[in-house]
Design a protein around this motif. Structure first.
Motif, PDB file in Angstrom:
ATOM      1  N   GLY A 146      22.733  10.678  58.929  1.00 42.45           N
ATOM      2  CA  GLY A 146      22.696  10.621  57.473  1.00 42.45           C
ATOM      3  C   GLY A 146      21.940  11.776  56.842  1.00 42.45           C
ATOM      4  N   CYS A 147      20.782  12.145  57.435  1.00 39.55           N
ATOM      5  CA  CYS A 147      19.950  13.204  56.851  1.00 39.55           C
ATOM      6  C   CYS A 147      19.810  14.419  57.758  1.00 39.55           C
ATOM      7  N   SER A 148      20.290  14.324  58.981  1.00 36.61           N
ATOM      8  CA  SER A 148      20.220  15.389  59.991  1.00 36.61           C
ATOM      9  C   SER A 148      18.799  15.690  60.464  1.00 36.61           C
ATOM     10  N   ASN A 149      17.838  14.832  60.123  1.00 42.73           N
ATOM     11  CA  ASN A 149      16.471  15.015  60.591  1.00 42.73           C
ATOM     12  C   ASN A 149      16.249  14.245  61.880  1.00 42.73           C
ATOM     13  N   LEU A 150      15.257  14.671  62.635  1.00 40.75           N
ATOM     14  CA  LEU A 150      14.889  14.015  63.873  1.00 40.75           C
ATOM     15  C   LEU A 150      14.395  12.601  63.593  1.00 40.75           C
ATOM     16  N   ILE A 151      14.801  11.650  64.399  1.00 43.52           N
ATOM     17  CA  ILE A 151      14.305  10.283  64.272  1.00 43.52           C
ATOM     18  C   ILE A 151      13.006  10.200  65.047  1.00 43.52           C
ATOM     19  N   GLY A 152      11.926   9.960  64.331  1.00 45.57           N
ATOM     20  CA  GLY A 152      10.607   9.912  64.938  1.00 45.57           C
ATOM     21  C   GLY A 152      10.350   8.605  65.655  1.00 45.57           C
ATOM     22  N   PHE A 153       9.316   8.624  66.468  1.00 43.79           N
ATOM     23  CA  PHE A 153       8.948   7.480  67.296  1.00 43.79           C
ATOM     24  C   PHE A 153       8.680   6.225  66.470  1.00 43.79           C
ATOM     25  N   HIS A 154       8.036   6.362  65.322  1.00 39.50           N
ATOM     26  CA  HIS A 154       7.670   5.203  64.513  1.00 39.50           C
ATOM     27  C   HIS A 154       8.642   4.927  63.358  1.00 39.50           C
ATOM     28  N   ASP A 155       9.715   5.692  63.243  1.00 38.61           N
ATOM     29  CA  ASP A 155      10.670   5.504  62.154  1.00 38.61           C
ATOM     30  C   ASP A 155      11.438   4.194  62.325  1.00 38.61           C
ATOM     31  N   LYS A 156      11.723   3.534  61.206  1.00 36.76           N
ATOM     32  CA  LYS A 156      12.561   2.335  61.233  1.00 36.76           C
ATOM     33  C   LYS A 156      14.006   2.789  61.352  1.00 36.76           C
ATOM     34  N   THR A 157      14.717   2.211  62.326  1.00 37.53           N
ATOM     35  CA  THR A 157      16.089   2.645  62.588  1.00 37.53           C
ATOM     36  C   THR A 157      17.024   1.455  62.756  1.00 37.53           C
ATOM     37  N   LEU A 158      18.305   1.767  62.736  1.00 36.82           N
ATOM     38  CA  LEU A 158      19.345   0.803  63.080  1.00 36.82           C
ATOM     39  C   LEU A 158      20.435   1.556  63.817  1.00 36.82           C
ATOM     40  N   THR A 159      21.224   0.834  64.571  1.00 38.20           N
ATOM     41  CA  THR A 159      22.334   1.445  65.305  1.00 38.20           C
ATOM     42  C   THR A 159      23.643   0.923  64.729  1.00 38.20           C
ATOM     43  N   ALA A 160      24.494   1.845  64.332  1.00 43.05           N
ATOM     44  CA  ALA A 160      25.819   1.506  63.797  1.00 43.05           C
ATOM     45  C   ALA A 160      26.739   2.696  64.043  1.00 43.05           C
ATOM     46  N   CYS A 161      28.004   2.434  64.158  1.00 40.54           N
ATOM     47  CA  CYS A 161      28.999   3.485  64.416  1.00 40.54           C
ATOM     48  C   CYS A 161      28.622   4.277  65.663  1.00 40.54           C
ATOM     49  N   GLU A 162      28.011   3.590  66.650  1.00 38.31           N
ATOM     50  CA  GLU A 162      27.583   4.186  67.909  1.00 38.31           C
ATOM     51  C   GLU A 162      26.571   5.314  67.719  1.00 38.31           C
ATOM     52  N   LYS A 163      25.779   5.244  66.622  1.00 41.02           N
ATOM     53  CA  LYS A 163      24.761   6.246  66.336  1.00 41.02           C
ATOM     54  C   LYS A 163      23.492   5.545  65.863  1.00 41.02           C
ATOM     55  N   LYS A 164      22.368   6.226  66.021  1.00 41.57           N
ATOM     56  CA  LYS A 164      21.090   5.708  65.549  1.00 41.57           C
ATOM     57  C   LYS A 164      20.796   6.372  64.200  1.00 41.57           C
ATOM     58  N   TRP A 165      20.439   5.555  63.195  1.00 37.65           N
ATOM     59  CA  TRP A 165      20.222   6.012  61.826  1.00 37.65           C
ATOM     60  C   TRP A 165      18.827   5.612  61.351  1.00 37.65           C
ATOM     61  N   HIS A 166      18.229   6.415  60.453  1.00 36.66           N
ATOM     62  CA  HIS A 166      17.096   5.915  59.681  1.00 36.66           C
ATOM     63  C   HIS A 166      17.659   4.800  58.801  1.00 36.66           C
ATOM     64  N   VAL A 167      16.927   3.716  58.639  1.00 31.23           N
ATOM     65  CA  VAL A 167      17.413   2.593  57.834  1.00 31.23           C
ATOM     66  C   VAL A 167      17.788   3.069  56.428  1.00 31.23           C
ATOM     67  N   ALA A 168      16.959   3.897  55.821  1.00 31.47           N
ATOM     68  CA  ALA A 168      17.209   4.364  54.447  1.00 31.47           C
ATOM     69  C   ALA A 168      18.427   5.285  54.351  1.00 31.47           C
ATOM     70  N   CYS A 169      18.853   5.866  55.464  1.00 30.05           N
ATOM     71  CA  CYS A 169      19.988   6.800  55.455  1.00 30.05           C
ATOM     72  C   CYS A 169      21.327   6.128  55.713  1.00 30.05           C
ATOM     73  N   PHE A 170      21.306   4.855  56.067  1.00 29.39           N
ATOM     74  CA  PHE A 170      22.567   4.177  56.363  1.00 29.39           C
ATOM     75  C   PHE A 170      23.195   3.696  55.071  1.00 29.39           C
ATOM     76  N   VAL A 171      23.961   4.597  54.464  1.00 28.36           N
ATOM     77  CA  VAL A 171      24.634   4.359  53.185  1.00 28.36           C
ATOM     78  C   VAL A 171      26.074   4.832  53.300  1.00 28.36           C
ATOM     79  N   CYS A 172      26.890   4.488  52.332  1.00 22.28           N
ATOM     80  CA  CYS A 172      28.280   4.935  52.318  1.00 22.28           C
ATOM     81  C   CYS A 172      28.334   6.462  52.352  1.00 22.28           C
ATOM     82  N   THR A 173      29.170   6.992  53.210  1.00 17.30           N
ATOM     83  CA  THR A 173      29.302   8.432  53.375  1.00 17.30           C
ATOM     84  C   THR A 173      29.722   9.120  52.082  1.00 17.30           C
ATOM     85  N   LYS A 174      30.544   8.444  51.275  1.00 15.51           N
ATOM     86  CA  LYS A 174      31.045   9.070  50.048  1.00 15.51           C
ATOM     87  C   LYS A 174      30.155   8.807  48.838  1.00 15.51           C
TER      88      LYS A 174
END
Length: 126
Positions: free
Chosen positions: A65-93
């Motif tokens: 979503g943001c192209s930044n490194l996912i840090g050790f303590h970042d909140k994440t989720l896995t969707a579309c076979e990728k790991k995302w920052h929770v705040a970055c998991f939004v509609c692509t368009k």
């Protein structure tokens, strides 16, 4: 990590199914080799231990979503076979929050409205 004392009175730690001297249980990164007796991160990719700093730099993934490194303590989720920052998991368009659900197209998430608009295959000309 469980700390114990070995046969000769040396301190040993029990981790990853084995006993280690603290000075022998080291970060997997060849450029680091820091002792991991105070803590480590087990890489999902290769199942090897890294210090938190090296994990963030070498073994971690980048958020699509943001192209930044996912840090050790970042909140994440896995969707579309990728790991995302929770705040970055939004509609692509349209960037709408997708907590109510999403549709995957081309490995990226879309809200219902954008997916229908972009990928429905129906002609909008009249």
């Amino acid at each position: 990590i469980n700390a114990e004392y070995g046969v000769l009175g040396e301190k040993v730690i029990e981790v990853l199914g084995g006993l280690w001297h603290p000075h022998c249980f080291l970060c997997t990164s060849s450029s680091c080799r820091k002792s991991l007796s105070d803590g480590f991160v087990l890489s999902e990719k290769d199942q090897k231990p890294y210090c938190p700093s090296c994990y963030s730099q070498q073994a971690a993934k980048y958020c699509p979503g943001c192209s930044n490194l996912i840090g050790f303590h970042d909140k994440t989720l896995t969707a579309c076979e990728k790991k995302w920052h929770v705040a970055c998991f939004v509609c692509t368009k349209c960037k709408k929050d997708l907590s109510d659900g999403f549709i995957e197209e081309g490995g990226m998430p879309y809200c219902d409205n954008c997916e229908e608009e972009l990928f429905s295959g129906t002609c909008t000309l009249r």
